[in-house]
Design an enzyme around this catalytic site. Structure first.
Site, PDB file in Angstrom:
ATOM      1  N   SER A 138       5.331  -6.910   1.147  1.00 36.16           N
ATOM      2  CA  SER A 138       4.130  -6.727   1.973  1.00 36.16           C
ATOM      3  C   SER A 138       2.857  -6.522   1.155  1.00 36.16           C
ATOM      4  O   SER A 138       1.753  -6.721   1.676  1.00 36.16           O
ATOM      5  CB  SER A 138       4.326  -5.543   2.931  1.00 36.16           C
ATOM      6  N   ASP A 383       0.047   5.963   4.807  1.00 36.69           N
ATOM      7  CA  ASP A 383       0.333   4.811   3.955  1.00 36.69           C
ATOM      8  C   ASP A 383      -0.513   4.936   2.694  1.00 36.69           C
ATOM      9  O   ASP A 383      -1.730   4.723   2.720  1.00 36.69           O
ATOM     10  CB  ASP A 383       0.011   3.511   4.693  1.00 36.69           C
ATOM     11  N   HIS A 386      -0.109   0.495   0.490  1.00 34.79           N
ATOM     12  CA  HIS A 386      -0.921  -0.689   0.798  1.00 34.79           C
ATOM     13  C   HIS A 386      -2.410  -0.330   0.679  1.00 34.79           C
ATOM     14  O   HIS A 386      -2.766   0.835   0.500  1.00 34.79           O
ATOM     15  CB  HIS A 386      -0.591  -1.195   2.201  1.00 34.79           C
TER      16      HIS A 386
END
Length: 407
Positions: A138, A383, A386
């Protein structure tokens, strides 16, 4: 007529000639001194002009674009969350209510040279009639969305494919006949994954270390440029196979299995990836991206870890975690072997590890969700792996462009 040697008129005339000659010599000496002084000042104050005529002394040829610091950049990003429509909700930090915006105004600056800003028009012109793919997890999808957002300021990208879970996608830039895709393949090798879209696992991963995944290898022959990377998926609990036989595991609780550690699997897979690339009859240009550190503090993603910093680290203020040190060591060693063997002419290293380590402020944190604290909820999943879009990952495109023009 005889001239007497002690004639006073003659003596005065000789003295006058000698004086003029002495003054002439003094003038020459003074002029030469002034010339040397001015030349010395020009040499010390105008090094760029001198180096321009002495390319052998130009350090730009030896510049490591991956060593430097983040510097303030008032210009900010080239796109916004409103001008780009491919940003995933979890990385759309501005839309999700992140209150600070300082993280948008920094730019990566190499130590010994200038790094030009990514030029989307130039990139698209170079990529006319070409195909490009990002292969990996990702983070690769995070990066490709940054690139699509930037390119869309010149020509709007048209999505022409996505898989059922929207993990793999492909875009077209019709007027340039250019396609850009992301191939979601977190292990790069054949894997049986028992995990849903939310990351909940029902069983251990089954990883075949000797069989690269055809999801990306079958498409390789159609690609002109590839950005490929491993990543944090190798830290997951997994059972390892070779020749369809269980040989060990990582972090497993199965009795009678040797815990080989993730390093064993990671090295095997990276080595096999390089063997495939260098042994293929199709010679695509390949950028191998190094591991990306996370910035969870006071816990991990599953145990309350957070990333609340709002400015970059300076060099020396932070150390890599042990797992990142181990992964990076394997990556650099295996890459070095390929280059050292003379087989890596079309292979470039995209070393984003150290510059990413310095950006704890660039992650969504709790703002992976839309206004996470609107209902008074104080416990939300964060998160810290990312990157916000726009955000620090946009500078990776500057690096890619520089590597591209040097090929």
């Amino acid at each position: 007529m005889k001239v007497e040697p002690n004639n006073p008129f003659l003596v005065r005339k000789q003295r006058h000639v000698l004086l003029k000659f002495a003054l002439f010599l003094l003038f020459i000496a003074l002029s030469f001194h002034i010339f040397l002084s001015v030349s010395s000042k020009l040499m010390s104050s105008s090094p760029l002009q001198i180096r321009a005529h002495s390319p052998q002394n130009d350090t730009r040829a030896e510049c490591d674009i991956f060593v430097g610091e983040w510097v303030a950049d008032l210009a900010g990003p080239s796109y916004t969350n409103e001008s780009c429509h491919v940003i995933e909700a979890h990385q759309n930090c501005v839309r999700n209510g992140r209150p600070d915006t300082g993280y948008l105004y920094w730019r990566w600056s190499p130590k010994d040279c200038d790094l030009p800003r990514f030029n989307p028009r130039k990139f698209l012109n170079l990529m006319r009639n070409k195909s490009w793919a990002f292969v990996g997890d990702s983070i690769q999808r995070n990066h490709v969305q940054s690139l699509v957002c930037t390119l869309s300021q010149v020509e709007e990208a048209v999505e022409i494919y996505h898989d059922e879970e929207y993990r793999s996608k492909k875009w077209s830039f019709p007027s340039h006949n250019f396609t850009l895709s992301v191939i979601w393949d977190p292990f790069l090798t054949k894997a049986v994954i028992f995990e849903d879209i939310n990351g909940v696992s029902s069983s251990d991963v089954q990883l075949h270390l000797d069989k690269l995944d055809e999801e990306w290898t079958s498409q390789y022959k159609d690609l002109d440029y590839v950005v490929i990377a491993g990543g944090k998926w190798f830290l997951k609990t997994a059972i390892y196979y070779e020749n369809d036989t269980v040989i060990g595991c990582h972090n497993c609780l199965v009795k009678n299995l040797t815990d080989l550690g993730f390093e064993y699997a990671y090295r095997k897979v990276i080595d096999r990836v390089f063997d495939f690339i260098t042994g293929s009859d199709h010679k695509a240009f390949v950028f191998f991206r190094t591991t990306t550190p996370d910035h969870f503090e006071n816990g991990e993603w599953f145990s309350g870890g957070q990333c609340n910093r709002t400015v970059p680290f300076k060099g020396g203020e932070v150390d890599m975690k042990d797992v990142d040190v181990a992964m990076r060591k394997i990556e650099l060693e295996e890459f070095g072997k390929v280059v050292g063997s003379g087989k890596g002419q079309s292979l470039k290293l995209l070393d984003t590890t150290r510059l990413s380590l310095l950006r704890p402020d660039g992650h969504p944190g709790p703002y992976r969700q839309f206004h996470p604290f609107a209902d008074g909820n104080k416990k939300v999943q964060t998160d810290c792996l990312h990157w916000c879009l726009p955000g620090p990952i946009d500078s990776w495109n500057d690096l890619l462009m520089q590597l591209l023009v040097q090929m």
